[in-house]
Design a protein around this motif. Structure first.
Motif, PDB file in Angstrom:
ATOM      1  N   GLN A  22     -22.465  -4.604 -24.479  1.00 21.69           N
ATOM      2  CA  GLN A  22     -21.124  -5.712 -24.151  1.00 21.69           C
ATOM      3  C   GLN A  22     -20.734  -6.811 -25.077  1.00 21.69           C
ATOM      4  O   GLN A  22     -19.267  -7.145 -25.347  1.00 21.69           O
ATOM      5  CB  GLN A  22     -21.529  -6.211 -23.006  1.00 21.69           C
ATOM      6  N   THR A  30     -30.002  -4.432 -22.461  1.00 20.67           N
ATOM      7  CA  THR A  30     -29.347  -3.172 -21.249  1.00 20.67           C
ATOM      8  C   THR A  30     -29.901  -2.095 -21.376  1.00 20.67           C
ATOM      9  O   THR A  30     -30.530  -1.491 -20.497  1.00 20.67           O
ATOM     10  CB  THR A  30     -27.891  -3.241 -21.700  1.00 20.67           C
ATOM     11  N   ASP A  82     -29.409  -7.505 -14.980  1.00 23.97           N
ATOM     12  CA  ASP A  82     -28.797  -7.484 -16.434  1.00 23.97           C
ATOM     13  C   ASP A  82     -27.524  -8.665 -16.239  1.00 23.97           C
ATOM     14  O   ASP A  82     -26.622  -8.503 -15.531  1.00 23.97           O
ATOM     15  CB  ASP A  82     -28.015  -6.233 -16.555  1.00 23.97           C
TER      16      ASP A  82
END
Ligand code: HEM
Ligand SMILES: Nc1ncnc2c1ncn2[C@@H]1O[C@H](COP(=O)(O)OP(=O)(O)OP(=O)(O)O)[C@@H](O)[C@H]1O
Ligand SMILES: Nc1ncnc2c1ncn2[C@@H]1O[C@H](COP(=O)(O)OP(=O)(O)OP(=O)(O)O)[C@@H](O)[C@H]1O
Ligand SMILES: [Mg+2]
Ligand SMILES: [Mg+2]
Lengths: 203, 245, 221, 221, 203
Positions: free
Chosen positions: A130, E41, E153
């Motif tokens: 991300q 992640t 997360d």
């Protein structure tokens, strides 16, 4: 240079904000603050000409916004506009060419470096984390010094400390060069600038 | 630990073995094919109904057999990979698919050519022909799906699922002539009955089938070697191999 | 102009990356065309009479299948937003996307049509007509389809709604396209059909991009 | 069981919210079926012979059109991830989604088939056969289609690849479904076709959900 | 209770991390730190059983993870799993019913209140702002006190100060009740707890 007069926006029949009067001059930083759902994103999209205001007007250099404005403005919403299929490099090449920025190989490379993703240049964006994806979107800023007005929606989200520092530097340089910057952010990141305003939206 | 060994040692161990076997299979394929063709064109008698055209059988039937058989082998490898997570399995399945598709195409093509003189048309939508066509599409779909997924591990597993799904089609091809009465001929070679065709014809067909089988080994092995090299290009042993070469 | 080129280049680049997306459309076309005899029965005469219609319907459905993706991906990842705020005229961008769509679906289909024609036993001159009619007609599918795709953007369940919106618009194209081939088969001069098709193309090339631009602005408001 | 019910309920709820998504499939079905006479020519006898095939092809294409969306939305917004980490057996969830798909596409099509039958001049008993064959056959499309949709999930350009993967698998369904009606029309006992269709349904109801579950786990790895 | 032994993960043939050995006991908080793209992640998804590790193993109560584990674990990735078509209330009802949580009207209502979105209960999620959407996803936490292990997360991303405070309270209560919490976050948010560990991933 960027002005709004009595700007108001509605969503689903509800007035989000009204009577927003802003003026932003070269070198100026405007922070849009407000709780979740107070209308920051909506205000930014209105400034970018994407959403039509319910009342009032956005003016640029004294005129209602139009094609000229689009040439002098850069908007980064929270969607990164990064194509999964293309590599980081190809994404940046396309987005900057598309916004009529002058690019060269060395410029592109140093833009990627300034956001710490030079190493990922040839990785298809599908595989980015991300934060890496956000950096890939932001890399365009490093090429857009010549674009006077930047509108950034939550640019610091998903970045780690190093990324935040890199982005701060880019923003500060833009402002120091006489650029204008409007941003929303829930994190209070210091940015060096000549003049800072802030507008607080409340539900 | 054993599964780990399984997982990491296999491609590396298989690579040189396959390399040694390929020439043998290639030579065997050539010899068998020559023998088969000799039987087919010089020994087998002319058919009293179809004349010489029937000799397509020596291409058609082996190709059809091998196309089905290769699918089962491919699905078997794929299933093994899915169950045990062995890396070589997916590569084997990938390596078999193009050869399988080729033989399927050959069976369709030779069948169509044969259809013109015997049935008066290249193509009818009959159950066996259709299910053989489906087999071709399954092979193509398997390859297309694998090509569409860039991550080799994911591609292997997704491909394996599709291959297993398609296994159902193989018995349909084989038994379709019994389940629906159609234009196409039923099985004349069977384990339970005495063969109803001339012994020389059977011999020719068997020779050709074995030739096709050996050819499949040779091509699949050489393809799997290429796949191993590509996938393991960063592995130590491949680097050594490259340095040595 | 330069934005047209860069958008078009990107479209083709992305399609290439998807490994054989264009090829998929082709194979789909062939599969659909091969399906018809199953449903309808395999008599050779009937098949020959149907060939043009089937090729055209297959082309049409391939277009319908691919159209929902024309703007959807760009919408989801924010690219469309960027295209609207960019200094480039939106019309050029839309035109580039339409061109890309045609190059990736219409053109390969037109070029693959002979395969179907042969499968159905079409004579050579009818085959030529089929290709020509597809070459003139498929851009219409892209032009009008783009407008439909833009209109149904962001509307969930858009795929079926899109089909519903554009299939009726595609009917005339289908009628004249298949009609030209049938005319050729039965010895009638097909030029009337083809020129009508040309006229539809001219009109749709004007209104399609315009409608698409307007619809995109609405979708992103 | 309770997860089956809650997923199914949600599927239907969402479909209702999308204002007439189910209706769209229906209208699509009818539009496609109405297109054929344009492409093929309007002779009454030929039309009657084609009716079952056309209805079946339309059903098949409606399925192909709707299938890419079966898991895509849940994938994009993270719901699928939640379904995989949930204590519920994934198979129940997949079964619920398949059921929802059939209730929203297959069932309405089967019920709407008489419309097409009448349009093409099909006699009453053939009409009945058409409905029965659709009722047995369309669940197969959902079962196998779910597997295909799961396999192509996250693969860009998945729509066309999906069509490529499942259309060949749908062929037997089409053959026997349309075959049953044609058999009925020509006075042959259609029960052989229907029982074959039933056998396909039984097989696909076992392997379809299995493959879909396995493929979903792979897609989200 | 949650343990990993010599855990390693690969992406695209590259080793992201290896030899990660963690132990988390009731009441414990584990922060996963690391730069963008370092594998936070990926680690969380591996702990949740979504991604298969390249080596090593995740164990829960001494056993390899399986169906039991899923009943005692809650994973919230960065995708909110909120359906645009359903209202905030319907979304929460579905997600909690689906994870076998016991719910009642009053519980649901107080969950929404604890994240400050009770007012939005009947708004289709399509219209939510980013922060509101995040809150809608997090509301499930307020119903999951009985679920021992939470894997979150970037839970604080997109939240305003008030939202962060609300979430902190929920997390602290969970830990105080003997729950376990693993989280990744680029913002350094204090959470009151008996024992805190942190693991730093580096590329
Ligand atoms: C494209 C058309 C055709 C296809 C796809 C096809 C497919 C097959 C397949 C899959 C088999 C192996 C199945 C088995 O061993 O039972 C086979 C065998 C055979 N085919 Fe065909 N076929 C086609 C056309 C024809 C034609 C036109 C003829 C001759 C009139 C023919 C005669 C045979 C014979 C004699 C066998 C061997 C049966 C046996 O001994 O088991 N086929 N075909
Ligand atoms: N159709 C609608 N009906 C009611 N309210 C709506 C509708 N559409 C949007 N809204 C409201 O409009 C607001 C949109 O706000 P916007 O996205 O601009 O917020 P924001 O300040 O950017 O919030 P955040 O910090 O969460 O990003 C939200 O409060 C949302 O609930
Ligand atoms: N196919 C691939 N080839 C190379 N690198 C890959 C591939 N797929 C994933 N990666 C890398 O794996 C890493 C995935 O990291 P992950 O998403 O777990 O990061 P993260 O720590 O959560 O980062 P963030 O803080 O940005 O969310 C990234 O560095 C990404 O570039
Ligand atoms: Mg916002
Ligand atoms: Mg992350």
């Amino acid at each position: 240079m960027l002005e709004t007069s009595a700007l108001a926006c509605e969503r689903g029949g509800l007035r989000l904000f009204s009577d927003v009067n802003l003026t932003l001059a070269p070198g100026g930083l405007l922070r849009v603050r407000g709780a979740n759902g107070s209308g920051k994103t909506t205000l930014l999209r209105t400034l970018a000409g994407l959403t039509r205001p319910a009342a009032g007007e956005v003016r640029w250099r004294g005129n209602p916004i139009g094609d000229d404005y689009r040439r002098e403005m850069l908007f980064l919403g929270h969607a990164a506009a990064v194509k999964d299929e293309l590599t980081v490099l190809e994404n940046l090449e396309f987005s900057s060419r598309f916004s009529c920025l002058e690019i060269s190989e060395s410029k592109i490379k140093s833009a990627l470096e300034s956001l710490g993703i030079a190493r990922l240049a040839d990785l298809p964006a599908r595989y980015l984390s991300q934060g890496q994806r956000k950096r890939a979107a932001l890399a365009r800023l490093a090429l857009s010094a010549g674009v006077p007005l930047w509108l950034l929606d939550e640019p610091f989200a998903a970045l780690d400390d190093e990324g935040i520092a890199q982005l701060r530097k880019i923003c500060a340089a833009h402002l120091a060069g006489g650029g204008m910057l409007v941003l929303t952010s829930h994190q209070d990141v210091e940015i060096a600038c000549a003049a800072a305003w802030s507008v607080e939206l409340r539900g | 630990m054993t599964s780990r060994l399984f997982q990491f040692a296999a491609p590396q161990a298989f690579f040189p073995i396959a390399g040694k076997l390929i020439p043998w299979f290639a030579v065997l394929a050539g010899v068998l094919a020559l023998a088969g063709l000799y039987v087919a064109f010089f020994i087998a008698p002319t058919d009293h109904q179809q004349g010489e055209a029937y000799r397509i059988i020596f291409i058609h039937v082996p190709a059809a057999w091998v196309s089905m058989f290769l699918y089962l082998v491919m699905a078997g490898w794929a299933g093994l990979g899915l169950a045990l997570n062995t890396r070589l399995s997916g590569m084997m399945a990938s390596a078999i698919a193009p050869t399988g598709a080729m033989f399927t195409f050959l069976a369709l093509w030779s069948g169509a050519l044969w259809g013109k003189p015997t049935w008066g048309t290249y193509w009818v939508w009959d159950a066996r022909l259709t299910s053989e066509l489906v087999l071709l599409f399954l092979y193509l779909g398997f390859m297309a799906l694998k090509a569409a997924i860039p991550d080799p591990v994911r591609a292997d597993r997704a491909g394996a699922i599709l291959a297993l799904l398609g296994v159902v089609n193989v018995p349909i091809i084989y038994f379709s002539v019994q389940w629906w009465n159609t234009l196409h001929q039923g099985a004349s070679v069977s384990l339970t009955r005495a063969p109803s065709m001339a012994a020389t014809m059977l011999l020719g067909m068997l020779l050709m089938a074995f030739a096709a089988w050996m050819y499949s080994f040779a091509t699949a092995f050489s393809r799997v070697r290429a796949i191993i090299l590509e996938r393991e290009r960063d592995a130590e042993w491949v680097r050594l191999q490259r340095a040595a070469a | 102009m330069h934005s047209f080129v860069s958008v078009l280049r990107r479209e083709l680049q992305i399609a290439l990356r998807r490994k054989g997306d264009a090829l998929n459309v082709l194979v789909f076309f062939i599969v659909v065309a091969s399906l018809f005899p199953f449903g309808v029965g395999p008599e050779a005469n009937q098949l020959r009479a149907m060939a043009a219609g089937v090729a055209w319907i297959a082309a049409l459905l391939a277009a319908v299948l691919s159209l929902p993706r024309l703007f959807a991906a760009d919408h989801a990842d924010g690219t469309l937003e960027q295209m609207l705020v960019a200094p480039q005229p939106l019309a050029l961008v839309v035109l580039a996307k339409i061109t890309g769509h045609w190059l990736l679906t219409g053109l390969p289909l037109a070029l693959a049509a002979p395969l179907i024609g042969l499968q159905y036993g079409l004579p050579a001159d009818a085959l030529g007509l089929l290709i020509v009619s597809l070459l003139i007609g498929t851009p219409v599918l892209s032009f009008l389809g783009a407008a439909g795709a833009a209109l149904t953007l962001g509307v969930r369940g858009g795929g079926a709604l899109l089909a519903l919106l554009i299939l009726p618009l595609f009917v005339p194209v289908l009628v004249f396209g298949a009609g030209a081939v049938t005319a050729g088969l039965t010895g009638i001069n097909p030029s009337a059909h083809l020129s009508l098709l040309g006229a539809i193309l001219a009109v749709s090339s004007l209104i399609g991009p315009w409608a698409a631009c307007a619809a995109l602005r609405v979708a992103l408001d």
